[in-house]
Design a protein around this motif. Sequence first.
Motif, PDB file in Angstrom:
ATOM      1  N   UNK A  10       0.857  -1.189   0.000  1.00 18.24           N
ATOM      2  CA  UNK A  10       0.000   0.000   0.000  1.00 18.24           C
ATOM      3  C   UNK A  10       0.889   1.234   0.000  1.00 18.24           C
ATOM      4  N   UNK A  11       0.275   2.397  -0.129  1.00 14.40           N
ATOM      5  CA  UNK A  11       1.039   3.647  -0.221  1.00 14.40           C
ATOM      6  C   UNK A  11       1.367   4.251   1.145  1.00 14.40           C
ATOM      7  N   UNK A  12       1.327   3.446   2.166  1.00 12.77           N
ATOM      8  CA  UNK A  12       1.683   3.891   3.518  1.00 12.77           C
ATOM      9  C   UNK A  12       2.736   2.939   4.070  1.00 12.77           C
ATOM     10  N   UNK A  13       3.608   3.430   4.944  1.00 14.06           N
ATOM     11  CA  UNK A  13       4.493   2.490   5.629  1.00 14.06           C
ATOM     12  C   UNK A  13       3.662   1.599   6.561  1.00 14.06           C
ATOM     13  N   UNK A  14       4.063   0.335   6.676  1.00 18.16           N
ATOM     14  CA  UNK A  14       3.337  -0.632   7.490  1.00 18.16           C
ATOM     15  C   UNK A  14       4.291  -1.214   8.527  1.00 18.16           C
ATOM     16  N   UNK A  15       3.908  -1.097   9.787  1.00 18.62           N
ATOM     17  CA  UNK A  15       4.666  -1.712  10.882  1.00 18.62           C
ATOM     18  C   UNK A  15       3.958  -3.005  11.260  1.00 18.62           C
ATOM     19  N   UNK A  16       4.659  -4.123  11.121  1.00 21.78           N
ATOM     20  CA  UNK A  16       4.123  -5.418  11.521  1.00 21.78           C
ATOM     21  C   UNK A  16       4.730  -5.820  12.849  1.00 21.78           C
ATOM     22  N   UNK A  39      -0.076   8.171  17.433  1.00 23.55           N
ATOM     23  CA  UNK A  39       0.782   9.294  17.038  1.00 23.55           C
ATOM     24  C   UNK A  39       0.791   9.496  15.524  1.00 23.55           C
ATOM     25  N   UNK A  40       0.750   8.407  14.761  1.00 23.51           N
ATOM     26  CA  UNK A  40       0.861   8.517  13.305  1.00 23.51           C
ATOM     27  C   UNK A  40      -0.492   8.574  12.600  1.00 23.51           C
ATOM     28  N   UNK A  41      -1.546   8.182  13.282  1.00 24.97           N
ATOM     29  CA  UNK A  41      -2.880   8.265  12.702  1.00 24.97           C
ATOM     30  C   UNK A  41      -2.976   7.523  11.384  1.00 24.97           C
ATOM     31  N   UNK A  42      -3.476   8.226  10.352  1.00 22.80           N
ATOM     32  CA  UNK A  42      -3.670   7.582   9.050  1.00 22.80           C
ATOM     33  C   UNK A  42      -2.445   7.701   8.137  1.00 22.80           C
ATOM     34  N   UNK A  43      -1.296   8.115   8.707  1.00 26.22           N
ATOM     35  CA  UNK A  43      -0.063   8.231   7.901  1.00 26.22           C
ATOM     36  C   UNK A  43       0.712   6.933   7.818  1.00 26.22           C
ATOM     37  N   UNK A  44       0.344   5.956   8.655  1.00 27.00           N
ATOM     38  CA  UNK A  44       1.007   4.652   8.658  1.00 27.00           C
ATOM     39  C   UNK A  44       0.028   3.626   9.215  1.00 27.00           C
ATOM     40  N   UNK A  45       0.315   2.358   8.947  1.00 28.20           N
ATOM     41  CA  UNK A  45      -0.510   1.277   9.483  1.00 28.20           C
ATOM     42  C   UNK A  45       0.314   0.474  10.475  1.00 28.20           C
ATOM     43  N   UNK A  46      -0.322   0.072  11.569  1.00 27.77           N
ATOM     44  CA  UNK A  46       0.288  -0.811  12.553  1.00 27.77           C
ATOM     45  C   UNK A  46      -0.562  -2.079  12.578  1.00 27.77           C
ATOM     46  N   UNK A  68       8.808  -9.744  17.016  1.00 27.82           N
ATOM     47  CA  UNK A  68       9.590  -9.354  15.851  1.00 27.82           C
ATOM     48  C   UNK A  68       8.818  -8.259  15.141  1.00 27.82           C
ATOM     49  N   UNK A  69       9.486  -7.149  14.929  1.00 24.49           N
ATOM     50  CA  UNK A  69       8.872  -5.989  14.282  1.00 24.49           C
ATOM     51  C   UNK A  69       9.486  -5.801  12.903  1.00 24.49           C
ATOM     52  N   UNK A  70       8.641  -5.458  11.938  1.00 22.42           N
ATOM     53  CA  UNK A  70       9.101  -5.203  10.573  1.00 22.42           C
ATOM     54  C   UNK A  70       8.391  -3.977  10.033  1.00 22.42           C
ATOM     55  N   UNK A  71       9.118  -3.211   9.236  1.00 20.21           N
ATOM     56  CA  UNK A  71       8.495  -2.091   8.534  1.00 20.21           C
ATOM     57  C   UNK A  71       8.585  -2.387   7.047  1.00 20.21           C
ATOM     58  N   UNK A  72       7.441  -2.306   6.392  1.00 22.04           N
ATOM     59  CA  UNK A  72       7.363  -2.449   4.940  1.00 22.04           C
ATOM     60  C   UNK A  72       6.983  -1.108   4.342  1.00 22.04           C
ATOM     61  N   UNK A  73       7.600  -0.786   3.226  1.00 22.40           N
ATOM     62  CA  UNK A  73       7.274   0.433   2.497  1.00 22.40           C
ATOM     63  C   UNK A  73       7.067   0.049   1.034  1.00 22.40           C
ATOM     64  N   UNK A  74       5.885   0.296   0.520  1.00 22.70           N
ATOM     65  CA  UNK A  74       5.538  -0.075  -0.862  1.00 22.70           C
ATOM     66  C   UNK A  74       5.846  -1.537  -1.145  1.00 22.70           C
ATOM     67  N   UNK A  75       5.521  -2.412  -0.201  1.00 22.56           N
ATOM     68  CA  UNK A  75       5.671  -3.844  -0.402  1.00 22.56           C
ATOM     69  C   UNK A  75       7.050  -4.414  -0.127  1.00 22.56           C
ATOM     70  N   UNK A  76       8.009  -3.578   0.223  1.00 20.87           N
ATOM     71  CA  UNK A  76       9.366  -4.061   0.492  1.00 20.87           C
ATOM     72  C   UNK A  76       9.733  -3.855   1.961  1.00 20.87           C
TER      73      UNK A  76
END
Length: 98
Positions: A10-16, A39-46, A68-76
Motif C-alpha cells: 500500500x502507499x503507507x508504511x506498514x509496521x508489523x 501518534x501517526x494516525x492515518x499516515x502509517x498502518x500498525x 519481531x517488528x518489521x516495517x514495509x514500504x511499498x511492499x518491500x
Amino acid sequence: MSKFGELIDINLPVLLDFYADWDTGSRAMHPVLRDVAAALGDKAKVIKIDADKNKELSEALRVKGLPTLMIYNHGEMVWRQSGEQDANTLITLLNKYI
C-alpha cells in the motif's frame, strides 16, 4: 499469503508486530504499538500478527524471536528487529517513509 501481499503493498508504511500472547515481551509491546498508531494516525498502518495463529507466514518470514517488528514500504521490507522497542524509535523510523 496473498492477503499478506495486500497488507504490505500500500502507499503507507506498514509496521508489523509478530507476537504471541504467552510472550512477556510481546505483551509489553501492546501499549507501545497503541501509542505509535495514535501518534501517526492515518499516515502509517500498525498491524499485529499472532505468530502462533499464522505459523506459515511466520516461518516464511523466518520469525524466530518474539516480538519481531518489521516495517514495509511499498511492499518491500525496509527494517526488521526482534525484541522490544520504544514508541519514539518506531515513530522516528516510520516517519522516514511517510
